[in-house]
Design a protein around this motif. Structure first.
Motif, PDB file in Angstrom:
ATOM      1  N   ALA A 226      12.206  -5.842  -3.772  1.00 23.19           N
ATOM      2  CA  ALA A 226      12.727  -4.878  -2.802  1.00 23.19           C
ATOM      3  C   ALA A 226      12.185  -3.477  -3.068  1.00 23.19           C
ATOM      4  O   ALA A 226      12.064  -2.662  -2.139  1.00 23.19           O
ATOM      5  CB  ALA A 226      14.254  -4.856  -2.842  1.00 23.19           C
ATOM      6  N   GLU A 227      11.855  -3.198  -4.332  1.00 23.42           N
ATOM      7  CA  GLU A 227      11.389  -1.871  -4.721  1.00 23.42           C
ATOM      8  C   GLU A 227       9.886  -1.816  -4.987  1.00 23.42           C
ATOM      9  O   GLU A 227       9.284  -0.738  -4.933  1.00 23.42           O
ATOM     10  CB  GLU A 227      12.135  -1.406  -5.983  1.00 23.42           C
ATOM     11  CG  GLU A 227      13.642  -1.345  -5.842  1.00 23.42           C
ATOM     12  CD  GLU A 227      14.089  -0.227  -4.920  1.00 23.42           C
ATOM     13  OE1 GLU A 227      13.345   0.772  -4.782  1.00 23.42           O
ATOM     14  OE2 GLU A 227      15.176  -0.342  -4.329  1.00 23.42           O
ATOM     15  N   ALA A 228       9.288  -2.960  -5.317  1.00 25.02           N
ATOM     16  CA  ALA A 228       7.877  -2.983  -5.717  1.00 25.02           C
ATOM     17  C   ALA A 228       7.183  -4.226  -5.182  1.00 25.02           C
ATOM     18  O   ALA A 228       6.469  -4.918  -5.910  1.00 25.02           O
ATOM     19  CB  ALA A 228       7.773  -2.911  -7.239  1.00 25.02           C
TER      20      ALA A 228
ATOM     21  N   SER B 243       2.815   3.941  -6.102  1.00 19.19           N
ATOM     22  CA  SER B 243       4.095   3.537  -5.514  1.00 19.19           C
ATOM     23  C   SER B 243       5.140   3.175  -6.562  1.00 19.19           C
ATOM     24  O   SER B 243       6.337   3.123  -6.254  1.00 19.19           O
ATOM     25  CB  SER B 243       3.885   2.346  -4.566  1.00 19.19           C
ATOM     26  OG  SER B 243       3.427   1.208  -5.272  1.00 19.19           O
ATOM     27  N   VAL B 244       4.709   2.880  -7.797  1.00 16.53           N
ATOM     28  CA  VAL B 244       5.653   2.519  -8.863  1.00 16.53           C
ATOM     29  C   VAL B 244       5.573   3.511 -10.028  1.00 16.53           C
ATOM     30  O   VAL B 244       5.960   3.192 -11.152  1.00 16.53           O
ATOM     31  CB  VAL B 244       5.422   1.067  -9.357  1.00 16.53           C
ATOM     32  CG1 VAL B 244       5.862   0.069  -8.308  1.00 16.53           C
ATOM     33  CG2 VAL B 244       3.963   0.839  -9.748  1.00 16.53           C
ATOM     34  N   ALA B 245       5.107   4.701  -9.755  1.00 16.48           N
ATOM     35  CA  ALA B 245       4.949   5.703 -10.817  1.00 16.48           C
ATOM     36  C   ALA B 245       6.269   5.985 -11.520  1.00 16.48           C
ATOM     37  O   ALA B 245       7.299   6.221 -10.886  1.00 16.48           O
ATOM     38  CB  ALA B 245       4.393   6.999 -10.222  1.00 16.48           C
TER      39      ALA B 245
ATOM     40  N   ASN C 240      20.283 -11.115  -9.603  1.00 20.12           N
ATOM     41  CA  ASN C 240      19.723 -10.237  -8.588  1.00 20.12           C
ATOM     42  C   ASN C 240      18.570 -10.966  -7.913  1.00 20.12           C
ATOM     43  O   ASN C 240      17.493 -11.118  -8.498  1.00 20.12           O
ATOM     44  CB  ASN C 240      19.235  -8.925  -9.213  1.00 20.12           C
ATOM     45  CG  ASN C 240      18.761  -7.919  -8.175  1.00 20.12           C
ATOM     46  OD1 ASN C 240      18.375  -8.281  -7.064  1.00 20.12           O
ATOM     47  ND2 ASN C 240      18.779  -6.650  -8.534  1.00 20.12           N
ATOM     48  N   ALA C 241      18.771 -11.400  -6.683  1.00 17.61           N
ATOM     49  CA  ALA C 241      17.776 -12.200  -5.971  1.00 17.61           C
ATOM     50  C   ALA C 241      16.483 -11.441  -5.715  1.00 17.61           C
ATOM     51  O   ALA C 241      15.446 -12.049  -5.433  1.00 17.61           O
ATOM     52  CB  ALA C 241      18.360 -12.689  -4.644  1.00 17.61           C
ATOM     53  N   ASP C 242      16.514 -10.105  -5.823  1.00 20.89           N
ATOM     54  CA  ASP C 242      15.305  -9.307  -5.589  1.00 20.89           C
ATOM     55  C   ASP C 242      14.340  -9.343  -6.776  1.00 20.89           C
ATOM     56  O   ASP C 242      13.151  -9.074  -6.624  1.00 20.89           O
ATOM     57  CB  ASP C 242      15.671  -7.847  -5.300  1.00 20.89           C
ATOM     58  CG  ASP C 242      16.346  -7.666  -3.949  1.00 20.89           C
ATOM     59  OD1 ASP C 242      16.073  -8.474  -3.037  1.00 20.89           O
ATOM     60  OD2 ASP C 242      17.147  -6.714  -3.819  1.00 20.89           O
ATOM     61  N   ILE C 243      14.861  -9.657  -7.958  1.00 18.84           N
ATOM     62  CA  ILE C 243      14.040  -9.638  -9.175  1.00 18.84           C
ATOM     63  C   ILE C 243      13.619 -11.057  -9.528  1.00 18.84           C
ATOM     64  O   ILE C 243      14.457 -11.965  -9.592  1.00 18.84           O
ATOM     65  CB  ILE C 243      14.810  -9.021 -10.353  1.00 18.84           C
ATOM     66  CG1 ILE C 243      15.286  -7.611 -10.015  1.00 18.84           C
ATOM     67  CG2 ILE C 243      13.935  -8.990 -11.604  1.00 18.84           C
ATOM     68  CD1 ILE C 243      16.163  -6.989 -11.088  1.00 18.84           C
ATOM     69  N   THR C 244      12.338 -11.252  -9.778  1.00 19.77           N
ATOM     70  CA  THR C 244      11.889 -12.580 -10.180  1.00 19.77           C
ATOM     71  C   THR C 244      10.534 -12.483 -10.861  1.00 19.77           C
ATOM     72  O   THR C 244       9.909 -11.415 -10.912  1.00 19.77           O
ATOM     73  CB  THR C 244      11.805 -13.540  -8.976  1.00 19.77           C
ATOM     74  OG1 THR C 244      11.675 -14.886  -9.459  1.00 19.77           O
ATOM     75  CG2 THR C 244      10.620 -13.209  -8.067  1.00 19.77           C
TER      76      THR C 244
END
Length: 355
Positions: free
Chosen positions: A142-144, A157-159, A246-250
């Protein structure tokens, strides 16, 4: 269990597992925790007539035990593939694998061939694969969501929200992502120095993106949970563990290839129960049995189709992270020449010290 027993009986009938035509033996197995769960042992003993005695160990202890006994005391051992060819050359503690006694069709082909290559000494093959795992990327999609390879950790984008260890896997992963092949240069020190120099420059350039260089598994998990880090280099099982909450992290297998380790099957030189050893290998590589070992150990095996019977949630996570092409693209660690550690350590020290 009927399906498992039926498939095992079919192997017996085909002559792959010869316990029915030979005297029952005691298999002395030197292995890792979780690789020989009690329910699997019970099925094996009931089906073959062999018995199993398990000694749990690790890489260093396995080699030390076999070295102390000149390859005696055990009939089957499970060191990682990078502890075989070198140990055989130095200590002569294994005997070659007789591939005619193994059902190769049960193995994921790319893993079997990689292990054959990495455990060959004097034109003899000394190991076949069993349990494996990888390091790669753990990403908060979701973030990266654009982080798909190691070099993407350097993207603006991930700085400030990236983490990895200052260890060999980071050097290797970045090298592959830059289009280089560090493993091919392992035996050419000048070529490896050239690769390290290029990776060093990239890691120093990327340093402003790094929140912190993590040291332990709990540390990186907490950083990802809190959102302080949204993309990291880490292990597959850690990514799947985070995904539970957290389904967003994998875990994401990088485009350049995840970095893989394999724990193998080897025959100690003075083992006395080869029949039972080959029977065990063929038994545990059946997909249904392999799934039981994955549920016990937490890592997957080189059994073709062995992921189908594992815990449903873990199976989904695995299959999303590792479509077949990602499995075939894993870069398996070969034996590391001793002199490379000094070179790598100097590079990592300079990266850490750089402003």
């Amino acid at each position: 269990m009927k399906k498992i027993l039926t498939s095992g009986i079919a192997l017996l009938a085909a002559g792959v597992m010869g316990a029915t035509s030979a005297q029952a033996e005691t298999l002395r197995l030197l292995t890792w925790g979780g690789y020989a769960p009690e329910n699997v042992i019970e099925l094996f003993e009931a089906e073959t007539g062999h018995t199993v005695e398990v000694t749990k160990s690790n890489n260093e202890e396995m080699v030390a035990k076999l070295r102390a006994t000149n390859g005696g005391g055990f009939d089957l051992a499970q060191p990682s593939q990078d502890r075989i060819a070198g140990a055989q050359a130095e200590f002569d503690i294994y005997k070659p694998i007789d591939l005619s006694k193994i059902d190769e069709s049960q193995f994921i082909t790319s893993m079997l061939e990689a292990t054959k290559g990495n455990t060959t000494y004097n034109d003899e093959i000394y190991g076949v694969p069993h349990v494996w795992g990888t390091s790669g990327l753990v990403v908060n999609k979701a973030e990266a969501g654009d982080v798909k390879d190691y070099l993407d950790l350097c993207d603006d984008s991930v700085a400030g929200k990236v983490s990895y260890r200052l260890k060999r896997p980071t050097l290797i992963g970045f090298a592959f992502s830059m289009g280089l092949d560090p493993f091919a240069a392992y035996n050419d020190e000048e070529a490896y120095k050239d690769i390290l120099a290029k990776v060093e420059d990239k890691l120093i350039e990327c340093k402003p993106n790094v929140k912190t260089y993590w040291g332990g598994g709990d540390e990186i998990k907490n950083l990802l949970r809190s959102g302080e880090v949204v993309a990291a280099m880490a292990w597959d099982t850690g990514g799947w563990s985070l995904n539970e909450d957290n389904a967003d992290i994998t875990f994401v297998a990088p485009e350049a290839g995840a970095l893989g380790w394999i724990d193998t099957f080897v025959l100690p030189k003075r083992g006395r129960a080869d029949e039972a050893a080959y029977a065990w290998i063929n038994f545990v590589m059946q997909p249904e049995i392999a799934a039981m070992i994955t549920n016990s150990a937490g890592n997957f095996t080189a059994s073709k189709g062995g992921d189908e019977g594992v815990d449903e949630a873990l199976k989904v996570r695995y299959q999303e992270s590792f479509p077949p092409e990602a499995v075939d693209n894993i870069k398996w660690y070969p034996t590391v020449p001793a002199n490379l550690e000094t070179l790598e350590g100097a590079v990592l020290d300079r990266v850490k010290a750089a402003n």
